[in-house]
Design a protein around this motif. Sequence first.
Motif, PDB file in Angstrom:
ATOM      1  N   ALA A   1       9.440  48.659   2.064  1.00  0.00           N
ATOM      2  CA  ALA A   1       9.448  49.144   0.686  1.00  0.00           C
ATOM      3  C   ALA A   1      10.843  49.681   0.351  1.00  0.00           C
ATOM      4  O   ALA A   1      11.732  49.707   1.210  1.00  0.00           O
ATOM      5  N   GLY A   2      11.002  50.130  -0.908  1.00  0.00           N
ATOM      6  CA  GLY A   2      12.284  50.656  -1.373  1.00  0.00           C
ATOM      7  C   GLY A   2      12.845  51.692  -0.412  1.00  0.00           C
ATOM      8  O   GLY A   2      12.141  52.590   0.033  1.00  0.00           O
ATOM      9  N   GLY A   3      14.127  51.557  -0.083  1.00  0.00           N
ATOM     10  CA  GLY A   3      14.762  52.443   0.891  1.00  0.00           C
ATOM     11  C   GLY A   3      14.976  51.749   2.214  1.00  0.00           C
ATOM     12  O   GLY A   3      15.941  52.004   2.923  1.00  0.00           O
TER      13      GLY A   3
ATOM     14  N   LEU B   1      13.988  48.408  -8.726  1.00  0.00           N
ATOM     15  CA  LEU B   1      15.342  48.289  -8.197  1.00  0.00           C
ATOM     16  C   LEU B   1      15.375  47.659  -6.809  1.00  0.00           C
ATOM     17  O   LEU B   1      16.295  46.910  -6.491  1.00  0.00           O
ATOM     18  N   ASP B   2      14.360  47.944  -5.977  1.00  0.00           N
ATOM     19  CA  ASP B   2      14.393  47.354  -4.631  1.00  0.00           C
ATOM     20  C   ASP B   2      14.205  45.837  -4.666  1.00  0.00           C
ATOM     21  O   ASP B   2      14.473  45.154  -3.682  1.00  0.00           O
ATOM     22  N   HIS B   3      13.757  45.310  -5.819  1.00  0.00           N
ATOM     23  CA  HIS B   3      13.539  43.866  -5.947  1.00  0.00           C
ATOM     24  C   HIS B   3      14.574  43.175  -6.832  1.00  0.00           C
ATOM     25  O   HIS B   3      14.512  41.963  -7.028  1.00  0.00           O
ATOM     26  N   THR B   4      15.490  43.957  -7.417  1.00  0.00           N
ATOM     27  CA  THR B   4      16.426  43.359  -8.372  1.00  0.00           C
ATOM     28  C   THR B   4      17.897  43.686  -8.118  1.00  0.00           C
ATOM     29  O   THR B   4      18.774  42.981  -8.620  1.00  0.00           O
TER      30      THR B   4
ATOM     31  N   THR C   1       3.014  43.533   3.719  1.00  0.00           N
ATOM     32  CA  THR C   1       4.464  43.673   3.601  1.00  0.00           C
ATOM     33  C   THR C   1       4.785  44.902   2.763  1.00  0.00           C
ATOM     34  O   THR C   1       3.887  45.639   2.375  1.00  0.00           O
ATOM     35  N   HIS C   2       6.074  45.147   2.478  1.00  0.00           N
ATOM     36  CA  HIS C   2       6.529  46.273   1.643  1.00  0.00           C
ATOM     37  C   HIS C   2       6.052  47.606   2.243  1.00  0.00           C
ATOM     38  O   HIS C   2       5.525  48.472   1.566  1.00  0.00           O
ATOM     39  N   LEU C   3       6.254  47.771   3.545  1.00  0.00           N
ATOM     40  CA  LEU C   3       5.851  49.012   4.233  1.00  0.00           C
ATOM     41  C   LEU C   3       6.802  50.146   3.899  1.00  0.00           C
ATOM     42  O   LEU C   3       8.024  49.988   4.040  1.00  0.00           O
TER      43      LEU C   3
HETATM   44 MN    MN Z   1       9.130  48.769  -4.125  1.00  0.00          MN
END
Ligand code: MN
Length: 298
Positions: free
Chosen positions: A10-12, A89-92, A263-265
Amino acid sequence: MLLQVLGTAAGGGLPQWNCACPGCAGARAHPERRRRHASLALRAGEGCWYVVNATPDLGEQIEAGHELWPGPGPRDTPLAGVVLTDAELDHTLGIARLREADGFEILATPPVRTALLDHLRLGDTLAPYTRIEWRELSTKPQPLTAGGTIEIDAVPVSAKRPRYATETGPDDPTWVVALRLRDTTTGRTLLYAPALAAWTEEFQYAAEAADCVIVDGTFWDDDEPVRSGFSTRSATAMGHLPIDGPGGTAHRLAALRARCLYTHLNNTNPLADPHAPQHALLAARGLHVAADRMVIEL
Ligand code: MN
Ligand code: MLT
Ligand code: ZN
């Protein structure tokens, strides 16, 4: 259909640069636990690939597997474009890393496109560097490439907007979508939902028909973000159904015929530790966590 898992965090990411939680500390101590931001590479045809979501790790993700390497000409690239499930933001953020390209496509739903153009100002910012060809990602299946065998459509998931775009426009259920990818030669389908805020009837229908389902595994249980001290909101309130519990995704996935992967842990998820007992609980239901660089052939 051929896919390469580019990342599963996940984000980060894991570790996250400013985080000393047990998951992040564990990933620093054991490099094999590191996970890059969640993304897929998808083969659309001979020498033609798309990435699903463009993460801040995109440059390293391209280098980690040879499929996306350039050649044979000095600036030839097999990467034709980016498909977006949302505007987070984590995907773009990785879109800007593609600015050295002559051009590339972005497939996005209308609200996601508006967020990138009007809020992140990616169109104006990148115009002096590269040419972006926008294509609408809709709920109607379309060929990913002309003459190719992969069809793509979006399954609306939620109206949850990124925090940077909270004030714009009316609600729209295509702010966050799952992707349905179908190989027309084999009829095999993949459903990819790295952010899943609600298990709708439409999502259930898509999941029942899929051969492989890759789903939001951000949080193990609903209380995890609050308990770990980084949020006052539950997992569900943050737009991520938890894995475990009555409102969780595990029991629903276990009932499907599809191969199911998480996914996206998030780095707070106990599954970040490969020795956590939660892995056995999932395995007992036939469920697993996707690994970075995993290859999926359907
Ligand atoms: Mn995310
Ligand atoms: C999410 O998955 O909910 C977002 O990526 C969170 C964020 O990065 O702010
Ligand atoms: Zn952490």
